[in-house]
Design an enzyme around this catalytic site. Sequence first.
Site, PDB file in Angstrom:
ATOM      1  N   THR A 156       8.549   8.210   1.552  1.00  0.00           N
ATOM      2  CA  THR A 156       7.625   9.336   1.372  1.00  0.00           C
ATOM      3  C   THR A 156       6.458   9.205   2.337  1.00  0.00           C
ATOM      4  O   THR A 156       6.179   8.099   2.830  1.00  0.00           O
ATOM      5  CB  THR A 156       7.075   9.361  -0.074  1.00  0.00           C
ATOM      6  OG1 THR A 156       6.230  10.497  -0.246  1.00  0.00           O
ATOM      7  CG2 THR A 156       6.268   8.111  -0.401  1.00  0.00           C
ATOM      8  N   THR A 161       9.170  13.097  -2.899  1.00  0.00           N
ATOM      9  CA  THR A 161       9.634  11.824  -2.358  1.00  0.00           C
ATOM     10  C   THR A 161      11.149  11.841  -2.394  1.00  0.00           C
ATOM     11  O   THR A 161      11.713  12.413  -3.317  1.00  0.00           O
ATOM     12  CB  THR A 161       9.192  10.692  -3.330  1.00  0.00           C
ATOM     13  OG1 THR A 161       7.784  10.728  -3.459  1.00  0.00           O
ATOM     14  CG2 THR A 161       9.638   9.326  -2.860  1.00  0.00           C
ATOM     15  N   ARG A 204      -4.535   4.684   0.778  1.00  0.00           N
ATOM     16  CA  ARG A 204      -3.837   4.936  -0.483  1.00  0.00           C
ATOM     17  C   ARG A 204      -2.332   4.639  -0.326  1.00  0.00           C
ATOM     18  O   ARG A 204      -1.682   5.087   0.602  1.00  0.00           O
ATOM     19  CB  ARG A 204      -4.031   6.394  -0.888  1.00  0.00           C
ATOM     20  CG  ARG A 204      -3.395   6.779  -2.237  1.00  0.00           C
ATOM     21  CD  ARG A 204      -2.059   7.453  -2.070  1.00  0.00           C
ATOM     22  NE  ARG A 204      -1.565   8.008  -3.334  1.00  0.00           N
ATOM     23  CZ  ARG A 204      -0.316   8.432  -3.516  1.00  0.00           C
ATOM     24  NH1 ARG A 204       0.566   8.363  -2.540  1.00  0.00           N
ATOM     25  NH2 ARG A 204       0.056   8.931  -4.681  1.00  0.00           N
ATOM     26  N   SER A 251       7.521  16.181   3.075  1.00  0.00           N
ATOM     27  CA  SER A 251       6.918  15.128   2.253  1.00  0.00           C
ATOM     28  C   SER A 251       7.552  13.764   2.498  1.00  0.00           C
ATOM     29  O   SER A 251       7.173  12.776   1.896  1.00  0.00           O
ATOM     30  CB  SER A 251       7.035  15.493   0.774  1.00  0.00           C
ATOM     31  OG  SER A 251       8.385  15.549   0.411  1.00  0.00           O
ATOM     32  N   THR A 304       9.897  10.418  -8.748  1.00  0.00           N
ATOM     33  CA  THR A 304       9.212  11.272  -7.776  1.00  0.00           C
ATOM     34  C   THR A 304       8.075  11.972  -8.504  1.00  0.00           C
ATOM     35  O   THR A 304       8.174  12.225  -9.701  1.00  0.00           O
ATOM     36  CB  THR A 304      10.184  12.300  -7.153  1.00  0.00           C
ATOM     37  OG1 THR A 304       9.463  13.132  -6.238  1.00  0.00           O
ATOM     38  CG2 THR A 304      10.852  13.187  -8.187  1.00  0.00           C
ATOM     39  N   GLY A 305       6.998  12.265  -7.780  1.00  0.00           N
ATOM     40  CA  GLY A 305       5.888  12.945  -8.421  1.00  0.00           C
ATOM     41  C   GLY A 305       4.577  12.235  -8.159  1.00  0.00           C
ATOM     42  O   GLY A 305       4.410  11.571  -7.130  1.00  0.00           O
TER      43      GLY A 305
HETATM   44  N1  GLY Z   1       5.536   9.695  -5.497  1.00  0.00           N
HETATM   45  C1  GLY Z   1       5.041   9.504  -4.201  1.00  0.00           C
HETATM   46  C2  GLY Z   1       3.606   9.223  -4.128  1.00  0.00           C
HETATM   47  O1  GLY Z   1       2.867   9.438  -5.066  1.00  0.00           O
HETATM   48  O2  GLY Z   1       3.170   8.777  -3.092  1.00  0.00           O
END
Ligand code: GLY
Length: 342
Positions: A220, A202, A230, A70, A253-254
């Site tokens: 990330t 991340t 995005r 990731s 993170t998330g």
């Molecule tokens: N937390 C990383 C993302 O949503 O890209």
Amino acid sequence: MMPRPVQMCLVLLLLALVPVSCAALPLVINTWPFKKATEQAWRVLQAGGSALDAVEQGCGQCEKDQCDGSVGYGGNPDETGETTLDAMIMNGDTMEVGAVGDLRRIKDAISVARAVMEHSKHTFLVGESASVFAENMGFTAEDLTTNTSLNIYKKWLNANCQPNYRQSVSPDPSNACGPYKPSARLQQTAGDQHINIHTHDTIGMIVINQKGHVTAGTSTNGARHKIPGRVGDSPVAGAGAYADSTAGGAAATGDGDVMMRFLPSYHAVELMRAGTDPTTACKKAITRIRKYFPQFFGAMICANITGGYGAACNKVPGFSQFNFMVYNAQLKSPLQAMVDCI
Ligand code: GLY
């Protein structure tokens, strides 16, 4: 003039306001059990490097290691099969930030973010133009696709492009691939959460050196099968991370699509500035998001300028505990710490 950490620590101890550990600096703390990243940041500090060098090289280690698939190249491809990167670095002494989003063909995302900070007057560059900037700054352009990311992409195509981030489009994105056209707007339901511990995380890192210089960084490859273009929370200052040497640092993170709406890292740092301990600051930032999105997947790490630290996460099916890494002056090796989600 703000008191420096050692003075602040004495004041806090005398007043017995919060539990603090005065011998805890320097401190490296990062999301998830990405131990090699922690070790690398610590090594940089021990070799006399700056807190910025430590956070850059710590997160950079994860980019090289492709942490959990990731972070870095060859992970979470977008809808076209391409892996693109988001990263950010923040200097809590000067409040300078450099960030890149949707970075293509360049592996060293956090180093490009640092180049944005140091070789431009901008804060945030995105997409193809960010890659051109990186090439001009001497970074190597190369294909970020690997057999792993190609296979993830092929599997997704064979599964009728599921899971899928489109909504209110035709053909129905819950069982068909695009191209899509807009259709009547449907209300999103709480079950529409595609981002979870398996498709998403991340590295977020906070480094505080012996002098109390706070820095933060993130890197990330974002959400698996994201719509091209995005950009998540990680490169957004105050969302993915925040650093202020007069208060502390935080990183998230998330599910960045949800989390960035609440600037949770900024929120937590401001709570610590007001005297809230790091664990409670993290919990309060998570609780604010949960009020609107009870099922969101996410976690945070927080550290104050005396070296106190904490973490919190939102409990959802499949995610009840959050692991993170800590290294400070009281430890002989990096510690994998864990919190129960709230
Ligand atoms: N937390 C990383 C993302 O949503 O890209």
